[in-house]
Design a protein around this motif. Sequence first.
Motif, mmCIF file in Angstrom:
data_model
loop_
_atom_site.group_PDB
_atom_site.id
_atom_site.type_symbol
_atom_site.label_atom_id
_atom_site.label_comp_id
_atom_site.label_asym_id
_atom_site.label_seq_id
_atom_site.Cartn_x
_atom_site.Cartn_y
_atom_site.Cartn_z
ATOM 1 N N ASP A 3 0.739 -1.124 -0.108
ATOM 2 C CA ASP A 3 0.012 -0.157 0.111
ATOM 3 C C ASP A 3 0.778 1.165 0.061
ATOM 4 O O ASP A 3 1.904 1.370 0.728
ATOM 5 N N PRO A 4 0.592 2.230 -0.857
ATOM 6 C CA PRO A 4 1.449 3.375 -0.969
ATOM 7 C C PRO A 4 1.564 4.080 0.432
ATOM 8 O O PRO A 4 2.751 4.580 0.766
ATOM 9 N N GLU A 5 0.327 4.160 1.255
ATOM 10 C CA GLU A 5 0.654 4.969 2.396
ATOM 11 C C GLU A 5 1.439 4.346 3.473
ATOM 12 O O GLU A 5 2.501 4.791 4.214
ATOM 13 N N SER A 498 -5.411 4.770 -7.683
ATOM 14 C CA SER A 498 -6.288 4.341 -6.751
ATOM 15 C C SER A 498 -6.522 2.862 -6.617
ATOM 16 O O SER A 498 -6.880 2.443 -5.566
ATOM 17 N N LEU A 499 -6.141 2.214 -7.641
ATOM 18 C CA LEU A 499 -6.402 0.707 -7.488
ATOM 19 C C LEU A 499 -5.351 0.231 -6.558
ATOM 20 O O LEU A 499 -5.575 -0.978 -5.767
ATOM 21 N N LEU A 500 -4.171 0.868 -6.238
ATOM 22 C CA LEU A 500 -3.290 0.249 -5.035
ATOM 23 C C LEU A 500 -3.950 0.605 -3.737
ATOM 24 O O LEU A 500 -3.559 0.028 -2.742
ATOM 25 N N VAL A 525 -12.502 4.442 -7.259
ATOM 26 C CA VAL A 525 -11.924 3.587 -8.310
ATOM 27 C C VAL A 525 -12.861 3.712 -9.867
ATOM 28 O O VAL A 525 -12.391 3.928 -10.731
ATOM 29 N N ALA A 526 -13.943 3.545 -9.626
ATOM 30 C CA ALA A 526 -15.139 3.527 -10.687
ATOM 31 C C ALA A 526 -14.922 4.732 -11.390
ATOM 32 O O ALA A 526 -15.083 4.936 -12.579
#
Length: 575
Positions: A3-5, A498-500, A525-526
């Motif tokens: 996760d990026p965060e 956002s997918l990540l 995401v959508a």
Amino acid sequence: MADPEVVLGRLVQEALAAELGAEYADADPVIRPSQFADFQANVALALAKRLSKPPREVAGQLAGRLAGSDAIDRAEVSGPGFINLTLRDGWIAGQATAQLGDQRLGVPAADSPAIVVVDYSGPNVAKELHAGHLRPTVVGDAIVRVLEYLGHTVIRAAHLGDWGTQFGMLIEHALDIGEQATAKELEAGEFTAFYQAARAKFDAEPSFGDRSRQRVVQLQAGDEQAMRLWRMLVDDSLVYLRDVYARLDITLTDADMDPESFYNPVLASVSGELEDKGIAVISDGALCAFPPGFSGRDGRPVPLMLRKSDGGYGYASTDVAAIRYRLVDLHADRIIYVVGSEQHQHFELVFAVARQAGWLTDRASAEHAVIGLMTGPGGQRLKTRSGEQVKLVTLIDEAVDRAGEVIRDRYADPVLRQQIAESVGVGALKYGDLSVARDSSYVLDFDRLLALTGNTGPYLQYATARIRSIFHKAGRDPAAVTGPVAVAQPAERALALSLLGLGRALSDVSVAAEPHKLAAYLFDVASAFTTFYEHCPVLTAEPAVRDSRLALAALTLRVLQTGLGLLGIPVPERM
Ligand code: ARG
């Protein structure tokens, strides 16, 4: 991949250790989404005092070190001491490619898997589910699915109301109209009529009331005839519940029923234990606990009634026995009660008593996941014209009918149309519930729930159907796409980033049992996909770009399908 965060948090901690000393390696990096970059780290503001340095200076030191990382493109100090962090495009693309190749879509299993009891739905024997059961059922089921995905051992517990004085009245009525007639009526699922007829006699005829009370005593003493009729009521109710749960795609089975009657044999000993420990005392002839910290409007302590003055045990004693069982016998680490807000004080009292008794210790937690009201247009509880509770199946039928209207012109085949209407209607109803904070109240508005745009079930279902049709046109199988993902355009980058976030969204759901956080994530995401699809042609792009965009689309499809699956929203293949 991660996760990026989480990755940024780790990098900030490394920078802290390198610049300020090892003792800072565990400081909270305070990573937040940012308006000006991908994320921001606010740790310098938090630490400046301790370091007696101006926060901007601390931030500058850290930013200098962070800028060298292979995940970070830019680290810039802003405002009083924020560090704005922008990820490298190549890093994002690499992570997305790895996520596509991962069964779990980059979601790590929980560090410490726990035993979690989720008490939800709250059905009652011989009563139909009504509109008020929708939320505790749908929200509870989503919580269960997410916790299981994260690797916890989940024990589903629908605290089935199958015990209590009303069964005397119901059995007495069954004997009055005859067992066969009763069986017929209940088989047809006409619980409400049956219940109301019994209730009416109970209220109107004193002699019926007396007979009912005697019948309860017989039932509780295990009388064979009373038990047989009671069993019939329970069994017919289970058949009914199974049907409604199946239609709503709720994962509860007969084995997940946690009937009140199960606790009946231990009510006396559990109450006795509390009396022996000095937690419960006799008050006006009843056995009550008065846990500290609860006082009513009159300033007097609030009782939790364990045994009534007539010797009977009720709802509260059963819940006390149930929490003891869950903590002591099932070794639950966490218990989540997904129940309406009107029972808040009841649960707070039960938790307090469990703590006093030493069953609920610091190694475990009990929480009331409060459910707010779903109301009619005027903000009032939903009622039929004759003033009764609206049945849950009526609500489902209406959602499905209206969904059928919405999609009517798209399908010539009536069977297919009905199937899709069922998924869209049920999905809209459930998603409407899951997309708002569970403790807020909201007005049931079918037009809004069924809208094809905005944060609705149909919008998300439609997004998945649209992605499938891209693959259909390309003659490709989305499951066979492996990437790599490249990000060149801003819309590609925003979608990939956002997918990540799936893992983060799921862990946010788990923290306070809040499925709306997953709904909000899926909507993001959508929406990112919609923007991507508007700006980045897929099928007409040159081969390398086309493959990368197909990979992004395939990953979007998997993230949406997985996320909707965890919310319990059906995903029709076509729409
Ligand atoms: N059957 C109950 C009702 O209708 C809800 C049960 C909630 N769970 C519990 N452990 N008390 O109000």
